[in-house]
Design an enzyme around this catalytic site. Sequence first.
Site, PDB file in Angstrom:
ATOM      1  N   CYS A 131       0.832  -1.195   0.000  1.00 22.23           N
ATOM      2  CA  CYS A 131       0.000   0.000   0.000  1.00 22.23           C
ATOM      3  C   CYS A 131       0.872   1.252   0.000  1.00 22.23           C
ATOM      4  O   CYS A 131       1.405   1.650   1.046  1.00 22.23           O
ATOM      5  CB  CYS A 131      -0.941   0.013   1.208  1.00 22.23           C
ATOM      6  SG  CYS A 131      -2.021   1.470   1.207  1.00 22.23           S
ATOM      7  N   CYS A 134      -0.331   4.098   2.402  1.00 22.88           N
ATOM      8  CA  CYS A 134       0.009   3.865   3.803  1.00 22.88           C
ATOM      9  C   CYS A 134       1.518   4.002   4.030  1.00 22.88           C
ATOM     10  O   CYS A 134       1.943   4.539   5.058  1.00 22.88           O
ATOM     11  CB  CYS A 134      -0.477   2.490   4.251  1.00 22.88           C
ATOM     12  SG  CYS A 134      -2.287   2.370   4.346  1.00 22.88           S
TER      13      CYS A 134
END
Length: 173
Positions: A131, A134
């Site tokens: 991700c 993130c």
Amino acid sequence: MTLEHLRELIPDYAKDIRLNLGSLTNETTLTDQQKWGAFLASAVAIGQPQVVKAFEAEAAARLTPQAMDAARAAAAIMAMNNVYYRSLHLLSNHEYQTLRAGLRMNVLANPGVEKVDFELWSLAVSAINGCGMCLDSHEVELKKHAVPALNIQAALRIASVVAAASAVLRSIH
């Protein structure tokens, strides 16, 4: 399962992984809590049973029960967040980024360990889960706390080697 036994299970074609596991367990850039929490969070995030058991055993000798739970919590919360936020990032329709997530994330506010340690573990898990949103978010938080790039790199190196060891062991057992 001990870490040494785990390393012995890794075949010669992946000896670089075996060697990297050894060198990373001896690295000194991170505190012991940061290092062993990153190993445990990464192992739990991947979920390969032999790897999880080996790192749980190693971490139990070096981490408090609260820190072990926090490392597991980093893997759990990032399993959810990485899917959600990676999806927002990948969707062409940016309307979803304006909507409230509506997901409980209380552990982020009170992880049970120092915020920097939890952020490092969350970064490692986010790397495993792929991700980018993130990863950026956790890296920004770590930089706000003046965490050096070498420490961030160490957490990423741990995540990558735990992921590789898990992949190798999954393929042979």
